[in-house]
Design a protein around this motif. Sequence first.
Motif, mmCIF file in Angstrom:
data_model
loop_
_atom_site.group_PDB
_atom_site.id
_atom_site.type_symbol
_atom_site.label_atom_id
_atom_site.label_comp_id
_atom_site.label_asym_id
_atom_site.label_seq_id
_atom_site.Cartn_x
_atom_site.Cartn_y
_atom_site.Cartn_z
ATOM 1 N N GLY A 1 49.143 40.257 38.840
ATOM 2 C CA GLY A 1 49.442 38.981 38.195
ATOM 3 C C GLY A 1 49.001 37.806 39.031
ATOM 4 N N PHE A 2 49.228 37.860 40.330
ATOM 5 C CA PHE A 2 48.788 36.779 41.205
ATOM 6 C C PHE A 2 47.270 36.662 41.225
ATOM 7 C CE2 PHE A 2 52.992 36.885 43.545
ATOM 8 C CZ PHE A 2 53.309 35.575 43.247
ATOM 9 N N VAL A 3 46.579 37.796 41.251
ATOM 10 C CA VAL A 3 45.111 37.765 41.226
ATOM 11 C C VAL A 3 44.627 37.087 39.951
ATOM 12 C CG1 VAL A 3 43.030 39.187 41.127
ATOM 13 C CG2 VAL A 3 44.879 39.790 42.701
ATOM 14 N N LEU A 4 45.233 37.445 38.824
ATOM 15 C CA LEU A 4 44.889 36.809 37.552
ATOM 16 C C LEU A 4 45.189 35.317 37.596
ATOM 17 C CD1 LEU A 4 44.108 36.908 34.544
ATOM 18 C CD2 LEU A 4 46.483 37.543 34.039
ATOM 19 N N GLY A 5 46.364 34.949 38.139
ATOM 20 C CA GLY A 5 46.740 33.540 38.195
ATOM 21 C C GLY A 5 45.797 32.717 39.049
ATOM 22 N N ILE A 6 45.400 33.245 40.205
ATOM 23 C CA ILE A 6 44.473 32.517 41.083
ATOM 24 C C ILE A 6 43.133 32.312 40.393
ATOM 25 C CG2 ILE A 6 43.187 32.675 43.259
ATOM 26 C CD1 ILE A 6 45.669 34.103 44.422
ATOM 27 N N ALA A 7 42.691 33.322 39.623
ATOM 28 C CA ALA A 7 41.445 33.170 38.872
ATOM 29 C C ALA A 7 41.565 32.106 37.783
ATOM 30 C CB ALA A 7 41.050 34.515 38.254
ATOM 31 N N LEU A 8 42.763 32.002 37.181
ATOM 32 C CA LEU A 8 42.963 31.031 36.097
ATOM 33 C C LEU A 8 43.098 29.601 36.607
ATOM 34 C CD1 LEU A 8 45.500 32.945 33.807
ATOM 35 C CD2 LEU A 8 43.089 32.470 33.322
ATOM 36 N N MET A 9 43.414 29.421 37.897
ATOM 37 C CA MET A 9 43.708 28.089 38.416
ATOM 38 C C MET A 9 42.540 27.121 38.267
ATOM 39 S SD MET A 9 46.024 28.796 41.806
ATOM 40 C CE MET A 9 46.620 27.098 41.946
ATOM 41 N N ILE A 10 41.321 27.630 38.319
ATOM 42 C CA ILE A 10 40.161 26.747 38.203
ATOM 43 C C ILE A 10 39.734 26.553 36.753
ATOM 44 C CG2 ILE A 10 39.321 27.293 40.515
ATOM 45 C CD1 ILE A 10 37.343 29.238 39.264
ATOM 46 N N ARG B 1 48.106 23.698 35.573
ATOM 47 C CA ARG B 1 49.278 24.381 36.111
ATOM 48 C C ARG B 1 50.421 24.395 35.090
ATOM 49 N NH1 ARG B 1 45.482 24.783 38.280
ATOM 50 N NH2 ARG B 1 44.869 24.211 40.400
ATOM 51 N N VAL B 2 50.587 23.286 34.383
ATOM 52 C CA VAL B 2 51.655 23.212 33.381
ATOM 53 C C VAL B 2 51.418 24.243 32.276
ATOM 54 C CG1 VAL B 2 52.616 21.772 31.543
ATOM 55 C CG2 VAL B 2 52.319 20.824 33.844
ATOM 56 N N GLY B 3 50.177 24.349 31.810
ATOM 57 C CA GLY B 3 49.853 25.326 30.782
ATOM 58 C C GLY B 3 50.088 26.748 31.249
ATOM 59 N N MET B 4 49.691 27.043 32.495
ATOM 60 C CA MET B 4 49.923 28.381 33.059
ATOM 61 C C MET B 4 51.417 28.688 33.139
ATOM 62 S SD MET B 4 47.143 28.368 36.184
ATOM 63 C CE MET B 4 47.814 29.869 36.933
ATOM 64 N N GLN B 5 52.195 27.682 33.519
ATOM 65 C CA GLN B 5 53.625 27.901 33.696
ATOM 66 C C GLN B 5 54.321 28.160 32.359
ATOM 67 O OE1 GLN B 5 55.437 25.896 37.021
ATOM 68 N NE2 GLN B 5 57.051 25.094 35.721
ATOM 69 N N PHE C 1 57.932 50.386 29.781
ATOM 70 C CA PHE C 1 56.972 50.139 30.854
ATOM 71 C C PHE C 1 55.965 49.061 30.469
ATOM 72 C CE2 PHE C 1 58.674 54.121 32.430
ATOM 73 C CZ PHE C 1 58.709 53.890 33.801
ATOM 74 N N SER C 2 55.593 48.981 29.194
ATOM 75 C CA SER C 2 54.702 47.893 28.746
ATOM 76 C C SER C 2 55.381 46.541 28.932
ATOM 77 C CB SER C 2 54.317 48.093 27.275
ATOM 78 O OG SER C 2 53.585 49.274 27.102
ATOM 79 N N GLY C 3 56.681 46.488 28.603
ATOM 80 C CA GLY C 3 57.422 45.239 28.775
ATOM 81 C C GLY C 3 57.527 44.829 30.222
ATOM 82 N N PHE C 4 57.824 45.788 31.108
ATOM 83 C CA PHE C 4 57.914 45.474 32.531
ATOM 84 C C PHE C 4 56.577 44.997 33.082
ATOM 85 C CE2 PHE C 4 61.935 48.016 33.227
ATOM 86 C CZ PHE C 4 62.646 46.948 33.759
ATOM 87 N N ILE C 5 55.487 45.651 32.683
ATOM 88 C CA ILE C 5 54.162 45.267 33.188
ATOM 89 C C ILE C 5 53.790 43.870 32.704
ATOM 90 C CG2 ILE C 5 51.703 45.790 33.027
ATOM 91 C CD1 ILE C 5 52.510 48.767 33.067
ATOM 92 N N LEU C 6 54.039 43.583 31.413
ATOM 93 C CA LEU C 6 53.761 42.240 30.893
ATOM 94 C C LEU C 6 54.611 41.209 31.619
ATOM 95 C CD1 LEU C 6 52.435 40.337 28.839
ATOM 96 C CD2 LEU C 6 54.314 40.877 27.256
ATOM 97 N N PHE C 7 55.887 41.507 31.805
ATOM 98 C CA PHE C 7 56.802 40.594 32.494
ATOM 99 C C PHE C 7 56.322 40.320 33.912
ATOM 100 C CE2 PHE C 7 60.365 40.079 35.415
ATOM 101 C CZ PHE C 7 61.072 39.040 34.850
ATOM 102 N N ASN C 8 56.074 41.376 34.674
ATOM 103 C CA ASN C 8 55.684 41.203 36.076
ATOM 104 C C ASN C 8 54.337 40.513 36.223
ATOM 105 O OD1 ASN C 8 57.993 42.346 37.106
ATOM 106 N ND2 ASN C 8 57.129 44.383 37.338
ATOM 107 N N THR C 9 53.382 40.903 35.380
ATOM 108 C CA THR C 9 52.036 40.325 35.485
ATOM 109 C C THR C 9 52.040 38.842 35.173
ATOM 110 O OG1 THR C 9 51.014 42.447 34.890
ATOM 111 C CG2 THR C 9 49.656 40.460 34.659
ATOM 112 N N MET C 10 52.634 38.455 34.052
ATOM 113 C CA MET C 10 52.575 37.059 33.629
ATOM 114 C C MET C 10 53.552 36.170 34.386
ATOM 115 S SD MET C 10 50.027 37.050 31.797
ATOM 116 C CE MET C 10 50.128 35.294 31.402
ATOM 117 N N MET C 11 54.603 36.757 34.939
ATOM 118 C CA MET C 11 55.473 35.978 35.820
ATOM 119 C C MET C 11 54.682 35.485 37.025
ATOM 120 S SD MET C 11 58.970 37.195 37.732
ATOM 121 C CE MET C 11 58.145 38.541 38.614
ATOM 122 N N ASN C 12 53.868 36.360 37.603
ATOM 123 C CA ASN C 12 53.121 35.982 38.795
ATOM 124 C C ASN C 12 51.824 35.272 38.485
ATOM 125 O OD1 ASN C 12 55.134 36.991 40.319
ATOM 126 N ND2 ASN C 12 53.959 38.609 41.293
#
Length: 482
Positions: free
Chosen positions: A335-344, A348-352, A380-391
């Motif tokens: 999730g963090f890797v995805l978020g860092i890629a999205l930053m550019i 930030r408000v939209g991501m949040q 497990f799909s719910g946990f993965i979506l939750f963890n990925t998009m949280m970060n």
Amino acid sequence: MRNKLPVLMLSAGAPAHYHVHNAVDEMPFGWRHLRVWAVSAAGLLMAGYSFFMIGIVLPLMQKDPSFPLSTFQSGAIAAAGIVGTLVGALVFGSLVDRFGRKWIFRLDPAILCVFGIASALAPNAAWLIAAQFLFGLGIGGDYPIAEAYVSETMPRRIRSRMVAGVIACQAVGGVLAAAVGYWALKFNPTIFEWRWMLASIVPIAAVVFLLRLQIPESPRWLAEHGRIDEATQALVDLLGPGAMCSIPQEAPIIPPPTSSWFDLFRADMRKQTALICLPWPCMDIAVYGIGIFTPLILLQIHADTAVSDISNSFIAQRLGAIKGAGLMDAALVGGFVLGIALMIRTTRVGMQILGFICMFVGLLLVMLGTALGNTPLLIFSGFILFNTMMNAGPNLTTYTMPTEIMPVRLRASAAGLGAACGKAGAAIVTLLFPLLLGKLGLVGTLAVVATFAVLGALATYRFRVQPVDWAKAVRTGVASPS
């Protein structure tokens, strides 16, 4: 020529501290930047490691006949470190804006060494609660100082991504704790292993302490306080000879502005402060409520997959739960890797906002899967979506927001206040989560957490502001970073 400083874009008559800021902004990225980032990010790695490890060792403590625990004491042990983090972030965040970054930067890992050992040697619950609170002070200090130090030493073009990388290491720490806890318990499958697990943070903290002794004061902070000669020397010490900054003789040295923690609540700063402080606890309620208790949740839904080659059934179940939690928490790193890629590519408000909404949907999937008889695919799909998009969303953006909407002189204070608000929410949910599970069941407890995800999205939308490009504002004379 790679380390040569580019031609400054400021007039000779610009204030002296502007020249220092511009030198940091335009310095080419090099290995010295990476060194600073690594020793800063190590603090958040230790935070993630220690918080996840508490979730691993608590069930072992509860089974240890030599360490009797009540239900309340178990919750207090889990919450003590988070309360300490709250106090540390609030107090140290304000102090480093007044007295400098360097001393807290070095003190934090020393605190972790001392009270990590004290925790491992605890003779009773009261001792451990006190040791974990004091341990948390060191963790809390690193939230604002690491963010401020990285933001004040990185080139402008990659600054936001480097700050985001710092908080990403919190997830790396969680995965590392799962790996250490799993192999320690597998190598020695006994409940008494919890003391060694608590002590495992000490060698990491000791190495970080030694590395941080070589890091000088923040050049931006020195420049903001009128200590221009020291700032230029700190630039060289930090980033090498190529960072030498020539200050024109006619550049005036402006006295540092008077500031206090209460400046965060001035009329022109209230909206920024609200954007930092209100969504953060909504996010931390989810991070710590779900994160620390993931092994417990897996046991509740019988998704732990006990390790078969361990004769002790309790230890075998614990190993299965730790393994499952570690695998799901790997999605945090993704999730963090995805978020860092999205930053550019997005705001930030939209991501949040998007992250909070996806967290809500992820928890709904877990709740639905649980209600339908523990359906593995949905859970497990719910946990993965939750963890990925949280970060990829609020866990990243709440941490980076202070560096983008606050000036240098208030940056650590704002980050400390935001982290303290977040840890207040985390402490409450950590203390109450086991009780909520008993009263409301898993579905009801997850519904409470999901409600806070919605509140986080609403607060972000209500108090949204655009990040300020402080470097551009300085160069164009629109504003000072102070």
